[in-house]
Design a protein around this motif. Structure first.
Motif, PDB file in Angstrom:
ATOM      1  N   SER A 143       0.828  -1.207   0.000  1.00 37.06           N
ATOM      2  CA  SER A 143       0.000   0.000   0.000  1.00 37.06           C
ATOM      3  C   SER A 143       0.860   1.255   0.000  1.00 37.06           C
ATOM      4  N   HIS A 144       1.977   1.179   0.725  1.00 36.88           N
ATOM      5  CA  HIS A 144       2.875   2.332   0.749  1.00 36.88           C
ATOM      6  C   HIS A 144       3.481   2.575  -0.635  1.00 36.88           C
ATOM      7  N   TRP A 145       3.885   1.492  -1.296  1.00 35.83           N
ATOM      8  CA  TRP A 145       4.443   1.624  -2.643  1.00 35.83           C
ATOM      9  C   TRP A 145       3.395   2.142  -3.622  1.00 35.83           C
ATOM     10  N   GLN A 146       2.167   1.662  -3.492  1.00 33.91           N
ATOM     11  CA  GLN A 146       1.101   2.117  -4.383  1.00 33.91           C
ATOM     12  C   GLN A 146       0.792   3.596  -4.147  1.00 33.91           C
ATOM     13  N   ALA A 147       0.866   4.031  -2.890  1.00 30.66           N
ATOM     14  CA  ALA A 147       0.633   5.449  -2.590  1.00 30.66           C
ATOM     15  C   ALA A 147       1.690   6.324  -3.247  1.00 30.66           C
ATOM     16  N   TRP A 148       2.944   5.835  -3.239  1.00 25.22           N
ATOM     17  CA  TRP A 148       4.004   6.583  -3.920  1.00 25.22           C
ATOM     18  C   TRP A 148       3.744   6.651  -5.429  1.00 25.22           C
ATOM     19  N   ARG A 149       3.301   5.561  -6.020  1.00 24.05           N
ATOM     20  CA  ARG A 149       3.067   5.529  -7.461  1.00 24.05           C
ATOM     21  C   ARG A 149       1.918   6.444  -7.869  1.00 24.05           C
ATOM     22  N   ASP A 150       0.949   6.618  -6.978  1.00 23.77           N
ATOM     23  CA  ASP A 150      -0.226   7.428  -7.305  1.00 23.77           C
ATOM     24  C   ASP A 150      -0.053   8.895  -6.917  1.00 23.77           C
ATOM     25  N   THR A 151       1.080   9.244  -6.341  1.00 26.94           N
ATOM     26  CA  THR A 151       1.285  10.616  -5.860  1.00 26.94           C
ATOM     27  C   THR A 151       1.830  11.498  -6.978  1.00 26.94           C
ATOM     28  N   SER A 152       1.243  12.664  -7.135  1.00 26.32           N
ATOM     29  CA  SER A 152       1.737  13.630  -8.112  1.00 26.32           C
ATOM     30  C   SER A 152       2.839  14.486  -7.485  1.00 26.32           C
ATOM     31  N   VAL A 153       3.567  15.204  -8.331  1.00 28.63           N
ATOM     32  CA  VAL A 153       4.619  16.094  -7.826  1.00 28.63           C
ATOM     33  C   VAL A 153       4.014  17.168  -6.934  1.00 28.63           C
ATOM     34  N   GLN A 154       2.831  17.641  -7.272  1.00 31.82           N
ATOM     35  CA  GLN A 154       2.159  18.645  -6.456  1.00 31.82           C
ATOM     36  C   GLN A 154       1.855  18.096  -5.057  1.00 31.82           C
ATOM     37  N   GLN A 155       1.377  16.871  -4.977  1.00 32.07           N
ATOM     38  CA  GLN A 155       1.097  16.265  -3.683  1.00 32.07           C
ATOM     39  C   GLN A 155       2.380  15.992  -2.907  1.00 32.07           C
ATOM     40  N   LEU A 156       3.446  15.625  -3.621  1.00 30.49           N
ATOM     41  CA  LEU A 156       4.729  15.411  -2.970  1.00 30.49           C
ATOM     42  C   LEU A 156       5.257  16.713  -2.374  1.00 30.49           C
ATOM     43  N   ASN A 157       5.127  17.803  -3.115  1.00 30.87           N
ATOM     44  CA  ASN A 157       5.549  19.101  -2.583  1.00 30.87           C
ATOM     45  C   ASN A 157       4.701  19.513  -1.387  1.00 30.87           C
ATOM     46  N   ALA A 158       3.407  19.199  -1.446  1.00 27.69           N
ATOM     47  CA  ALA A 158       2.544  19.487  -0.299  1.00 27.69           C
ATOM     48  C   ALA A 158       2.981  18.689   0.918  1.00 27.69           C
ATOM     49  N   GLU A 159       3.376  17.443   0.687  1.00 32.57           N
ATOM     50  CA  GLU A 159       3.880  16.607   1.792  1.00 32.57           C
ATOM     51  C   GLU A 159       5.145  17.201   2.396  1.00 32.57           C
ATOM     52  N   LEU A 160       6.030  17.696   1.545  1.00 30.78           N
ATOM     53  CA  LEU A 160       7.247  18.336   2.035  1.00 30.78           C
ATOM     54  C   LEU A 160       6.923  19.599   2.831  1.00 30.78           C
ATOM     55  N   ALA A 161       5.951  20.381   2.348  1.00 31.00           N
ATOM     56  CA  ALA A 161       5.568  21.595   3.065  1.00 31.00           C
ATOM     57  C   ALA A 161       4.997  21.260   4.443  1.00 31.00           C
ATOM     58  N   VAL A 162       4.207  20.201   4.528  1.00 26.90           N
ATOM     59  CA  VAL A 162       3.654  19.766   5.818  1.00 26.90           C
ATOM     60  C   VAL A 162       4.775  19.303   6.744  1.00 26.90           C
ATOM     61  N   GLN A 163       5.719  18.550   6.209  1.00 28.04           N
ATOM     62  CA  GLN A 163       6.844  18.071   7.005  1.00 28.04           C
ATOM     63  C   GLN A 163       7.686  19.241   7.507  1.00 28.04           C
ATOM     64  N   LEU A 164       7.898  20.238   6.658  1.00 33.52           N
ATOM     65  CA  LEU A 164       8.656  21.421   7.063  1.00 33.52           C
ATOM     66  C   LEU A 164       7.927  22.182   8.163  1.00 33.52           C
ATOM     67  N   HIS A 165       6.613  22.310   8.043  1.00 31.04           N
ATOM     68  CA  HIS A 165       5.830  23.004   9.064  1.00 31.04           C
ATOM     69  C   HIS A 165       5.931  22.288  10.402  1.00 31.04           C
ATOM     70  N   SER A 166       5.838  20.967  10.382  1.00 30.81           N
ATOM     71  CA  SER A 166       5.957  20.184  11.610  1.00 30.81           C
ATOM     72  C   SER A 166       7.348  20.343  12.226  1.00 30.81           C
ATOM     73  N   LEU A 167       8.376  20.334  11.389  1.00 29.73           N
ATOM     74  CA  LEU A 167       9.746  20.491  11.878  1.00 29.73           C
ATOM     75  C   LEU A 167       9.963  21.876  12.483  1.00 29.73           C
ATOM     76  N   CYS A 168       9.388  22.901  11.868  1.00 34.79           N
ATOM     77  CA  CYS A 168       9.529  24.259  12.406  1.00 34.79           C
ATOM     78  C   CYS A 168       8.832  24.393  13.755  1.00 34.79           C
ATOM     79  N   ARG A 169       7.669  23.759  13.906  1.00 34.82           N
ATOM     80  CA  ARG A 169       6.997  23.764  15.208  1.00 34.82           C
ATOM     81  C   ARG A 169       7.849  23.079  16.262  1.00 34.82           C
TER      82      ARG A 169
END
Length: 222
Positions: free
Chosen positions: A160-186
């Motif tokens: 399921s994790h591999w399938q989630a990666w295959r179905d993820t767009s670059v836009q969603q990947l960037n959104a994931e990075l932005a969320v991770q950055l926000h969590s790290l800054c907190r």
């Protein structure tokens, strides 16, 4: 049947036109790259977010080193106090009242030391800083898929994790990075506040330790 030769200059004109088109596209691309007002492209945004996350991890590591330094300094103060208290001949000349005063100030030092250790434990313990999604609805095209954050990753099996990666767009990947950055800054913000409190406690311990030495010197002289 013989084929009629191509008119002179047609092939050269075609090559020149192709070269001109390529050069025109290249100049337009370079002009676009130099335009500072344009929004970032998908892969430019990906690199920028990764750079910001790396910087956040560097700040987190720096706060860990600052906390370890505070613990080392606190250990030095405690060792000096133990050495001073073990010298029984130094306190032999003190009166009962003077010993009580020294004991009271030492008890205050012990309270600050306990508070310091509690702050250090609270600062260094693993914390949960889940991002605040707010008005970010799950049905949006750029909603994060939860493919990078470890707490989201372990909720899926491997396939399921591999399938989630295959179905993820670059836009969603960037959104994931932005969320991770926000969590790290907190997390870095909370760590910075705790670090200030830790060094305030260390300063108080140093002042109380200085008071112990000063009182001991005064009592010994007078």
């Amino acid at each position: 049947m013989d084929t009629a030769p191509a008119p002179v200059g047609i092939g050269a004109d075609s090559d020149a036109r192709k070269h001109h088109d390529r050069e025109s596209r290249r100049l337009k691309w370079e002009a676009k790259q130099l335009d500072g007002s344009r929004p970032l492209g998908a892969w430019e945004l990906y690199r920028a977010l990764n750079d910001a996350i790396d910087e956040g991890h560097d700040q987190f590591d720096l706060s860990n080193r600052d906390a370890r330094l505070a613990l080392i300094l606190m250990g030095g103060l405690n060792a000096a106090l133990v050495v001073l208290a073990s010298q029984t001949r130094l306190g032999a000349g003190l009166s009962i009242l003077e010993r009580q005063i020294e004991g009271g100030v030492t008890a205050v030092y012990a309270l600050f030391a306990v508070a310091f250790l509690l702050q250090a434990i609270d600062m260094l313990r693993p914390g949960h800083y889940r991002p605040r999604m707010g008005e970010w609805r799950a049905d949006r095209d750029d909603y994060p898929r939860g493919i990078r954050y470890f707490e989201d990753v372990v909720l899926r099996d491997t396939d399921s994790h591999w399938q989630a990666w295959r179905d993820t767009s670059v836009q969603q990947l960037n959104a994931e990075l932005a969320v991770q950055l926000h969590s790290l800054c907190r997390k870095n913000h909370a760590r910075k506040i705790a670090l200030r409190g830790l060094y305030r406690s260390l300063r108080n311990m140093t002042l109380v330790f200085s008071a112990i030495l000063l009182l001991f010197a005064l009592f010994s002289v007078f």
